[in-house]
Design an enzyme around this catalytic site. Structure first.
Site, PDB file in Angstrom:
ATOM      1  N   ASN A 177      -0.206  10.677   6.279  1.00 50.12           N
ATOM      2  CA  ASN A 177      -1.288  10.441   6.801  1.00 50.12           C
ATOM      3  C   ASN A 177      -2.237  11.775   6.757  1.00 50.12           C
ATOM      4  OD1 ASN A 177      -0.946   7.808   8.424  1.00 50.12           O
ATOM      5  ND2 ASN A 177       1.005   8.671   8.129  1.00 50.12           N
TER       6      ASN A 177
ATOM      7  N   GLU B 121       6.566   5.258   6.744  1.00 48.33           N
ATOM      8  CA  GLU B 121       6.320   5.828   6.851  1.00 48.33           C
ATOM      9  C   GLU B 121       6.654   7.221   7.126  1.00 48.33           C
ATOM     10  OE1 GLU B 121       1.111   4.885   5.766  1.00 48.33           O
ATOM     11  OE2 GLU B 121       2.169   5.854   7.619  1.00 48.33           O
TER      12      GLU B 121
ATOM     13  N   LYS C  15       3.526  -7.145   4.474  1.00 46.30           N
ATOM     14  CA  LYS C  15       3.758  -4.917   3.703  1.00 46.30           C
ATOM     15  C   LYS C  15       3.504  -4.871   5.382  1.00 46.30           C
ATOM     16  CE  LYS C  15       0.563  -3.205   3.827  1.00 46.30           C
ATOM     17  NZ  LYS C  15       0.080  -2.424   4.169  1.00 46.30           N
TER      18      LYS C  15
ATOM     19  N   THR D 296       0.825  -0.592  -0.180  1.00 41.78           N
ATOM     20  CA  THR D 296      -0.117   0.215  -0.352  1.00 41.78           C
ATOM     21  C   THR D 296       1.151   1.340  -0.202  1.00 41.78           C
ATOM     22  OG1 THR D 296      -0.417  -0.202   2.284  1.00 41.78           O
ATOM     23  CG2 THR D 296      -1.872  -1.160   1.101  1.00 41.78           C
TER      24      THR D 296
ATOM     25  N   THR E  43      -0.591  -1.818  10.452  1.00 38.26           N
ATOM     26  CA  THR E  43      -1.364  -2.954   9.358  1.00 38.26           C
ATOM     27  C   THR E  43      -0.288  -3.998   8.575  1.00 38.26           C
ATOM     28  OG1 THR E  43      -2.397  -0.478   9.545  1.00 38.26           O
ATOM     29  CG2 THR E  43      -2.217  -1.531   7.150  1.00 38.26           C
TER      30      THR E  43
END
Length: 380
Positions: free
Chosen positions: A376, A273, A176, A150, A187
């Protein structure tokens, strides 16, 4: 143990494929499938969130029998908070793949990752499924690893080879995840395959411990997800004597499983991220490994520690304050030793030594950067 270049299809008898079904607006690959050519002993761990996505509800039911053949994954949509329709789509997906493979729906696990709260484009999965199955091959591991991404920037794959009773055994995995990481997985999705012969009882035991020391020992932002899942499939095609007890072969197998799990977990943190720094936080000298991990996680989840890392500012006071926030009466400024590696490097180590026991634990995390907020703030 030998580290090899490989993927989830490196163990004997595993096939995989990944393609673009149109679930993602970007048109990138978003549907993947792993299949064992023979029934495989199957174990899994799932998010501890009380809110679980529809595919996890289905997979947790299917995995109870401990034998399976296939795992279907879509990215781009979490199929979570989607009500009865979401559950029907998850169940329908397992039947769809089972019919194409001529196996039982209960032999198929399903999971999703992506945006929460939006209906799954199930019709696109139905349309793509025949080509997904048709494209299965023993060289399709990379395509699968790409299809489950993702916000990930890189694919995450690890494979090792060990010898069990003179037989060559491979343990391989892919994962992932880069945000909404922690606690108790994230996640993140992890898929491990092996051609080892091992009983369900021992496979569950190995996976539980390996998960604690890997996927449950990472954090990017301290946010729990609704879709986390790690599975391991063992089809026995390596031909080793079936592992049924904690013997030497179990120890070798466990070490390989833990290595693959830890390396995948680290890759998730490296790909956090907006991450610019990778932090290894070790707590030593406490009564239990569980407590050591709790203390290390508290440090790792401190926004002040993470921003200090981003700013290359070795502020030990923030580490001490994080530990103190747990309110453990036996820990004070006089018996806690904090050491840092240089904060201006890409990789940073923080160690906390305490005189309260012999147990230790290590947790992996990353810094908070401006880019994390941007990613985000704009997500979905």
């Amino acid at each position: 143990m030998k580290i090899i270049k490989g993927s989830i299809t490196s163990p004997k008898g595993f096939l995989a494929h990944g393609l673009a079904a149109g679930i993602k607006r970007s048109g990138k690959p978003d549907l993947g499938l792993i299949v064992s050519e023979v029934p495989a002993v199957t174990a899994g761990v799932f998010t501890k969130s009380s809110i679980k996505a529809a595919p996890l509800v289905v997979s947790m039911k299917h995995i109870k029998k401990g034998i399976g053949r296939a795992v279907l994954v879509n990215s781009g949509n979490a199929n979570c908070y989607t009500g009865i329709a979401g559950l029907k789509h998850a169940e329908g997906s397992t039947k769809l793949i089972a019919d194409l493979l001529k196996i039982k729906p209960a032999d198929v696990l399903v999971t999703s990752t992506g945006i929460i709260g939006k209906p799954l484009a199930y019709d696109k999965i139905v349309a793509a499924a025949p080509n997904l199955v048709k494209g299965l091959s023993d060289s399709g591991g990379c395509r699968f690893a790409k299809a489950i991404m993702t916000t990930d920037l890189v694919m995450k794959e690890v494979a090792v080879e060990i010898k069990l009773g003179g037989k060559s055994v491979i343990v391989a995995g892919c994962a992932k995840g880069s945000g909404m990481i922690e606690p108790n997985m994230a996640t993140m999705l992890g898929f491990i395959t092996t051609d080892a012969a091992i009983s369900l009882k021992m496979l569950k035991k190995a996976l539980k411990l390996a998960t604690e020391r890997s996927f449950n020992s990472i954090t990017v932002d301290g946010c729990m997800s609704t879709n986390d899942m790690v599975t391991v499939q063992a089809n026995g095609l390596a031909g080793n004597k079936t592992i049924t007890a904690e013997n030497i072969d179990f120890k070798k197998f466990y070490e390989a499983l833990e290595y693959v799990s830890v390396e995948l977990a680290k890759k998730i943190v490296y790909d956090g991220e907006g991450a610019t720094k990778f932090l290894t936080i070790t707590v030593k000298g406490v009564s239990t490994e569980v407590l050591a991990r709790k203390i290390a996680k508290t440090i790792a989840n401190s926004a002040l520690v993470k921003t200090a890392a981003f700013g290359s500012n070795p502020n030990w006071g923030r580490v001490g304050a994080a530990v103190g926030s747990l309110g453990i009466s036996k820990i004070n400024e006089h018996n806690m030793k904090i050491t840092f590696s240089p904060f201006d490097k890409k990789e940073i180590s923080i160690t906390v030594d305490l005189p309260l026991g012999r147990a230790s634990a290590t947790v992996y995390t990353c810094d908070f950067s401006y880019e994390y907020v941007k990613i985000n703030g704009e997500y979905n």
